[in-house]
Scaffold this motif. Structure first.
Motif, mmCIF file in Angstrom:
data_model
loop_
_atom_site.group_PDB
_atom_site.id
_atom_site.type_symbol
_atom_site.label_atom_id
_atom_site.label_comp_id
_atom_site.label_asym_id
_atom_site.label_seq_id
_atom_site.Cartn_x
_atom_site.Cartn_y
_atom_site.Cartn_z
ATOM 1 N N ALA A 1 39.658 22.228 65.842
ATOM 2 C CA ALA A 1 38.778 22.701 66.763
ATOM 3 C C ALA A 1 38.771 24.453 66.909
ATOM 4 C CB ALA A 1 39.275 22.089 68.196
ATOM 5 N N GLU B 1 32.774 21.064 65.294
ATOM 6 C CA GLU B 1 31.981 20.779 66.368
ATOM 7 C C GLU B 1 32.273 19.185 67.010
ATOM 8 O OE1 GLU B 1 27.772 21.588 66.075
ATOM 9 O OE2 GLU B 1 28.480 22.731 64.291
ATOM 10 N N ILE C 1 36.514 19.567 72.135
ATOM 11 C CA ILE C 1 35.339 19.180 71.372
ATOM 12 C C ILE C 1 35.234 17.558 71.401
ATOM 13 C CG2 ILE C 1 35.334 21.209 69.789
ATOM 14 C CD1 ILE C 1 36.414 19.500 67.760
#
Length: 246
Positions: A40, A45, A74
């Motif tokens: 992350a 993403e 995320i």
């Protein structure tokens, strides 16, 4: 196109599988939660988490997965053993962004369609392909289905995406051609996520320009340090309006 780091979990450890064999995993001596946080921080993403124990019906890595979801910041898509609507709902309730359904889709296509209706844009269909046919149960059992026809069976369902795994390429039996992935991507409206063919940054470069490819799952190449995630993201990134929405 986006690069989606993949973490496969077995007995609490990060592993990758040799030709899909659950009994011969390649073990990585890293903390799965820490590695997820690192992915992350590197700019991922999305994160793809596969619970191999849940998939085989031999326990689960639920606690680790829940901790990852809480810490990474995320969205995560979860795979492994999702066979009922209640289980799908439970995964989403625990914070998953998407649920991936594979072998169960062959046994009961209506289950996937119903899950997608109940949870639009949160269900991902997974199609594993070996020697031109869809395979199930950890790549052990071949079916009569060809990948394009099977994918088209779900055209009316509001799927988030379709993951297509080229097992010939994953197992090293081919050169990692994008032919299979592009064939399925051309035939369906749902975004396609490529799996099994990324071994190098050149593979990312090729996939980037295939129509309807929304992302690529990358696991072994990142764990074995063939390249860094930041490098892959930089190559895969398109203009902001073309990126897969979160």
């Amino acid at each position: 196109m986006i690069v989606i780091p993949t973490i496969e979990l077995q007995k609490g450890h990060c592993v990758t599988l040799n030709r899909g064999r659950l009994d011969e995993p390649e073990l990585w001596h890293v903390d799965p939660v820490q590695r997820a946080v690192e992915f992350a921080a590197a700019g991922a993403e999305w994160l793809h988490l596969t619970d191999l124990d849940a998939a085989s019906g031999d326990g689960s890595n639920e606690a680790i997965i829940e901790e990852i979801i809480l810490k990474v910041g995320i969205p995560c898509q979860l795979a492994g053993g999702y066979r009922t609507l209640d289980h799908v709902a439970a995964g989403l309730d625990k914070g998953a962004g998407r649920i991936v359904i594979g072998s169960a889709a062959v046994r009961d296509p209506d289950f996937v369609k119903e899950a997608a209706k109940l949870h639009p844009d949160q269900i991902v269909l997974s199609i594993d392909v070996y020697q031109g046919h869809v395979v199930v149960n950890g790549w052990r059992d071949a079916t009569v289905f060809e990948p394009v026809n099977f994918a088209r069976e779900f055209e009316g369902a509001p799927l988030a995406a379709i993951v297509v795994t080229d097992i010939d390429a994953y197992a090293g039996d081919s050169d990692g051609s994008v032919g299979l992935i592009s064939m399925v991507a051309d035939a369906v409206r749902s975004p396609v996520i490529a799996s099994g063919i990324v071994r190098s940054l050149d593979d990312i470069s090729r996939l980037k320009y295939v129509r309807n490819i929304a992302g690529a799952l990358v696991g072994h190449a990142l764990f074995s340090k063939m390249f860094e995630l930041e490098e892959a993201i930089a190559i895969a990134r398109r203009d902001p309006e073309e990126r897969w929405p979160t």
